[in-house]
Design a protein around this motif. Structure first.
Motif, mmCIF file in Angstrom:
data_model
loop_
_atom_site.group_PDB
_atom_site.id
_atom_site.type_symbol
_atom_site.label_atom_id
_atom_site.label_comp_id
_atom_site.label_asym_id
_atom_site.label_seq_id
_atom_site.Cartn_x
_atom_site.Cartn_y
_atom_site.Cartn_z
ATOM 1 N N ALA A 187 0.845 -1.194 0.000
ATOM 2 C CA ALA A 187 0.000 0.000 0.000
ATOM 3 C C ALA A 187 0.880 1.242 0.000
ATOM 4 C CB ALA A 187 -0.901 0.001 1.234
ATOM 5 N N PRO A 188 0.353 2.385 -0.436
ATOM 6 C CA PRO A 188 1.122 3.633 -0.363
ATOM 7 C C PRO A 188 1.610 3.890 1.056
ATOM 8 C CG PRO A 188 -0.858 3.952 -1.667
ATOM 9 C CD PRO A 188 -0.977 2.589 -1.056
ATOM 10 N N SER A 189 2.786 4.427 1.174
ATOM 11 C CA SER A 189 3.414 4.642 2.479
ATOM 12 C C SER A 189 2.529 5.469 3.403
ATOM 13 C CB SER A 189 4.765 5.347 2.286
ATOM 14 O OG SER A 189 5.390 5.575 3.517
ATOM 15 N N GLY A 190 2.406 4.993 4.630
ATOM 16 C CA GLY A 190 1.680 5.726 5.651
ATOM 17 C C GLY A 190 0.177 5.557 5.627
ATOM 18 N N THR A 191 -0.351 4.677 4.750
ATOM 19 C CA THR A 191 -1.807 4.532 4.664
ATOM 20 C C THR A 191 -2.351 3.403 5.535
ATOM 21 O OG1 THR A 191 -1.593 3.119 2.697
ATOM 22 C CG2 THR A 191 -1.918 5.490 2.338
ATOM 23 N N ILE A 192 -1.532 2.409 5.865
ATOM 24 C CA ILE A 192 -1.988 1.291 6.687
ATOM 25 C C ILE A 192 -1.029 1.113 7.856
ATOM 26 C CG2 ILE A 192 -2.430 -1.181 6.818
ATOM 27 C CD1 ILE A 192 -3.217 -1.175 3.939
ATOM 28 N N SER A 193 -1.589 1.030 9.059
ATOM 29 C CA SER A 193 -0.801 0.782 10.257
ATOM 30 C C SER A 193 -1.477 -0.311 11.078
ATOM 31 C CB SER A 193 -0.680 2.062 11.101
ATOM 32 O OG SER A 193 -0.084 1.776 12.358
ATOM 33 N N ILE A 194 -0.748 -1.386 11.325
ATOM 34 C CA ILE A 194 -1.217 -2.448 12.214
ATOM 35 C C ILE A 194 -0.400 -2.328 13.497
ATOM 36 C CG2 ILE A 194 -1.648 -4.908 12.517
ATOM 37 C CD1 ILE A 194 -3.115 -3.788 10.136
ATOM 38 N N SER A 195 -0.993 -1.675 14.489
ATOM 39 C CA SER A 195 -0.282 -1.394 15.744
ATOM 40 C C SER A 195 1.060 -0.716 15.481
ATOM 41 C CB SER A 195 -0.087 -2.668 16.554
ATOM 42 O OG SER A 195 -1.322 -3.130 17.051
ATOM 43 N N GLY A 196 1.053 0.247 14.550
ATOM 44 C CA GLY A 196 2.245 1.016 14.279
ATOM 45 C C GLY A 196 3.162 0.436 13.228
ATOM 46 N N LEU A 197 2.829 -0.726 12.667
ATOM 47 C CA LEU A 197 3.674 -1.369 11.670
ATOM 48 C C LEU A 197 2.988 -1.406 10.308
ATOM 49 C CD1 LEU A 197 4.950 -4.420 13.754
ATOM 50 C CD2 LEU A 197 6.244 -2.368 13.156
ATOM 51 N N ASP A 198 3.797 -1.316 9.265
ATOM 52 C CA ASP A 198 3.307 -1.493 7.902
ATOM 53 C C ASP A 198 3.261 -2.993 7.618
ATOM 54 O OD1 ASP A 198 3.496 -1.982 4.990
ATOM 55 O OD2 ASP A 198 3.707 0.183 4.822
ATOM 56 N N PRO A 199 2.100 -3.566 7.260
ATOM 57 C CA PRO A 199 2.009 -5.021 7.101
ATOM 58 C C PRO A 199 2.849 -5.580 5.965
ATOM 59 C CG PRO A 199 0.004 -3.952 6.351
ATOM 60 C CD PRO A 199 0.817 -2.898 7.037
ATOM 61 N N PHE A 200 3.211 -4.765 4.975
ATOM 62 C CA PHE A 200 4.036 -5.234 3.864
ATOM 63 C C PHE A 200 5.526 -5.038 4.157
ATOM 64 C CE2 PHE A 200 6.266 -4.930 -0.160
ATOM 65 C CZ PHE A 200 5.704 -5.945 -0.920
ATOM 66 N N LYS A 201 5.903 -3.888 4.681
ATOM 67 C CA LYS A 201 7.316 -3.536 4.818
ATOM 68 C C LYS A 201 7.947 -4.029 6.118
ATOM 69 C CE LYS A 201 6.704 0.755 2.187
ATOM 70 N NZ LYS A 201 6.778 2.235 2.259
ATOM 71 N N ASP A 202 7.159 -4.078 7.186
ATOM 72 C CA ASP A 202 7.711 -4.403 8.502
ATOM 73 C C ASP A 202 7.492 -5.865 8.855
ATOM 74 O OD1 ASP A 202 8.432 -1.719 8.828
ATOM 75 O OD2 ASP A 202 6.458 -1.203 9.616
ATOM 76 N N GLY A 203 8.148 -6.290 9.916
ATOM 77 C CA GLY A 203 8.044 -7.674 10.346
ATOM 78 C C GLY A 203 6.812 -7.902 11.208
ATOM 79 N N LEU A 204 5.661 -7.847 10.593
ATOM 80 C CA LEU A 204 4.408 -8.026 11.323
ATOM 81 C C LEU A 204 4.188 -9.503 11.616
ATOM 82 C CD1 LEU A 204 1.915 -6.549 12.413
ATOM 83 C CD2 LEU A 204 0.841 -6.872 10.187
ATOM 84 N N GLU A 205 4.013 -9.824 12.872
ATOM 85 C CA GLU A 205 3.887 -11.219 13.301
ATOM 86 C C GLU A 205 2.419 -11.608 13.480
ATOM 87 O OE1 GLU A 205 6.072 -11.475 16.909
ATOM 88 O OE2 GLU A 205 8.014 -11.020 15.982
ATOM 89 N N GLY A 206 2.164 -12.898 13.291
ATOM 90 C CA GLY A 206 0.873 -13.457 13.654
ATOM 91 C C GLY A 206 -0.287 -13.062 12.772
ATOM 92 N N VAL A 207 -0.054 -12.834 11.461
ATOM 93 C CA VAL A 207 -1.134 -12.510 10.536
ATOM 94 C C VAL A 207 -1.594 -13.780 9.835
ATOM 95 C CG1 VAL A 207 -1.836 -11.191 8.508
ATOM 96 C CG2 VAL A 207 -0.223 -10.203 10.131
ATOM 97 N N THR A 208 -2.881 -14.083 9.918
ATOM 98 C CA THR A 208 -3.458 -15.201 9.174
ATOM 99 C C THR A 208 -4.534 -14.657 8.244
ATOM 100 O OG1 THR A 208 -3.017 -16.879 10.861
ATOM 101 C CG2 THR A 208 -4.815 -17.320 9.340
ATOM 102 N N TYR A 209 -4.323 -14.856 6.945
ATOM 103 C CA TYR A 209 -5.289 -14.436 5.926
ATOM 104 C C TYR A 209 -5.807 -15.673 5.222
ATOM 105 C CZ TYR A 209 -6.947 -12.764 1.391
ATOM 106 O OH TYR A 209 -7.709 -12.532 0.270
ATOM 107 N N LEU A 210 -7.112 -15.887 5.279
ATOM 108 C CA LEU A 210 -7.737 -17.040 4.634
ATOM 109 C C LEU A 210 -8.659 -16.531 3.540
ATOM 110 C CD1 LEU A 210 -8.560 -19.256 7.759
ATOM 111 C CD2 LEU A 210 -6.448 -19.157 6.408
ATOM 112 N N GLY A 211 -8.210 -16.680 2.303
ATOM 113 C CA GLY A 211 -8.968 -16.201 1.159
ATOM 114 C C GLY A 211 -8.961 -17.212 0.040
ATOM 115 N N LEU A 212 -9.103 -16.732 -1.186
ATOM 116 C CA LEU A 212 -9.301 -17.612 -2.335
ATOM 117 C C LEU A 212 -8.130 -18.557 -2.565
ATOM 118 C CD1 LEU A 212 -11.066 -18.352 -4.767
ATOM 119 C CD2 LEU A 212 -9.885 -16.583 -6.071
ATOM 120 N N GLU A 213 -6.887 -18.061 -2.466
ATOM 121 C CA GLU A 213 -5.746 -18.943 -2.737
ATOM 122 C C GLU A 213 -5.725 -20.112 -1.760
ATOM 123 O OE1 GLU A 213 -3.793 -14.719 -2.715
ATOM 124 O OE2 GLU A 213 -5.465 -15.702 -1.716
ATOM 125 N N TRP A 214 -6.056 -19.799 -0.507
ATOM 126 C CA TRP A 214 -6.062 -20.831 0.536
ATOM 127 C C TRP A 214 -7.169 -21.849 0.286
ATOM 128 C CZ3 TRP A 214 -10.063 -21.343 4.155
ATOM 129 C CH2 TRP A 214 -9.821 -22.215 5.206
#
Length: 286
Positions: free
Chosen positions: A66-93
């Motif tokens: 996402a564009p820089s500064g638009t998404i924060s998960i407890s202060g972290l960028d989910p793409f750029k930073d080492g965000l722990e414990g994310v489970t996404y269950l969607g079409l690929e899964w």
């Protein structure tokens, strides 16, 4: 000197600020999306097909940039930073071919950490009414989906992003599953966002609602801000009546699906332009 690294043992908050996302054909998937979801919340993501729900979930999961500064998960960028414990269950899964082969449930659950989390494994087997002696090529779609849910949730997660993955469950299995998820947010440090069109057993489940249409968030907030008590004249819950009204209004606003408007079918493009998810733009030329 105190560390500035966010504590990732706590339940995450989700903050989105003025997020716009563009697909490879230069159409907009999301337009100026802003919302804030607190820790340990259970959010229902509501909208018609093509409203932008899957695009938003994939960005929150860190599967797209996402564009820089638009998404924060407890202060972290989910793409750029080492965000722990994310489970996404969607079409690929859901479409993972291994769950249609001649393999046993015990082997599958072991392969995703069942032996490391035996108590969670046993609880999920009970909640989802799974037979450990099933062979995956010989079960129904609903039984297969239950096994997939157990596989996806055995490892403890901090943020769970669900993209309409309960459609094959029977009423009882879905009710038990939702009760399990609610208990998780009450007993553990975790947060859930759940996109669904099926509202059975959900009136008392969410803490927050997010209504999307044509790539925009039209309204969002805690459940107490919406009138949903009781049942409507059609027999739907008040939550169902509220959502039905939203979707009717969205249809009138959108008009017929003949103008190339909306993001349905585009959320799984492998790239997007201008740093908005373009992890490898050269692959688009293949």
């Amino acid at each position: 000197m105190a560390s500035s690294i966010p504590d990732q043992s706590l339940a995450p908050s989700i903050d989105v600020k003025n997020l716009t996302y563009t697909f490879p054909d230069r159409s907009c998937g999301l337009i100026s999306v802003s919302l804030s979801l607190p820790p340990r919340s259970r959010t229902l993501l509501i909208g018609a097909n093509g409203a932008g729900k899957t695009t938003l979930l994939r960005l929150l999961s860190g599967k797209r940039l996402a564009p820089s500064g638009t998404i924060s998960i407890s202060g972290l960028d989910p793409f750029k930073d080492g965000l722990e414990g994310v489970t996404y269950l969607g079409l690929e899964w859901v479409l993972n071919p291994i769950v249609r082969t001649d393999i046993g449930v015990r082997e599958l659950l072991k392969s995703v950490g069942g032996d490391y989390y035996p108590e969670r494994k046993d609880e999920l087997v009970q909640v989802l009414d799974i037979d450990l002696d099933w062979r995956m090529h010989a079960v129904s779609d609903g039984e297969r989906r239950r096994v997939q849910l157990a596989m996806g949730l055995i490892r403890p997660w901090r943020i769970l992003l669900l993209d309409e993955i309960t459609v094959d469950l029977d009423l009882l299995s879905r009710s038990n599953f939702l009760a399990f998820l609610k208990k998780e947010t009450e007993e553990r440090q975790c947060t859930i966002v759940y996109a669904t069109h099926i509202l059975d057993n959900l009136a008392g489940w969410p803490s927050h609602l997010v209504h999307m249409s044509l790539g925009k968030v039209k309204e969002w907030g805690p459940m107490e801000g919406f009138e949903i008590s009781g049942r409507g004249e059609t027999g739907n819950s008040r939550l169902g009546e509220l959502v039905l009204g939203w979707l009717k209004d969205d249809l009138r606003e959108r008009g017929p699906r003949n103008r190339g408007v909306g993001s349905e079918g585009k959320a799984y493009y492998s790239q997007s332009f201008g740093g908005y998810g373009a992890e490898d733009i050269e692959k688009m030329k293949d």
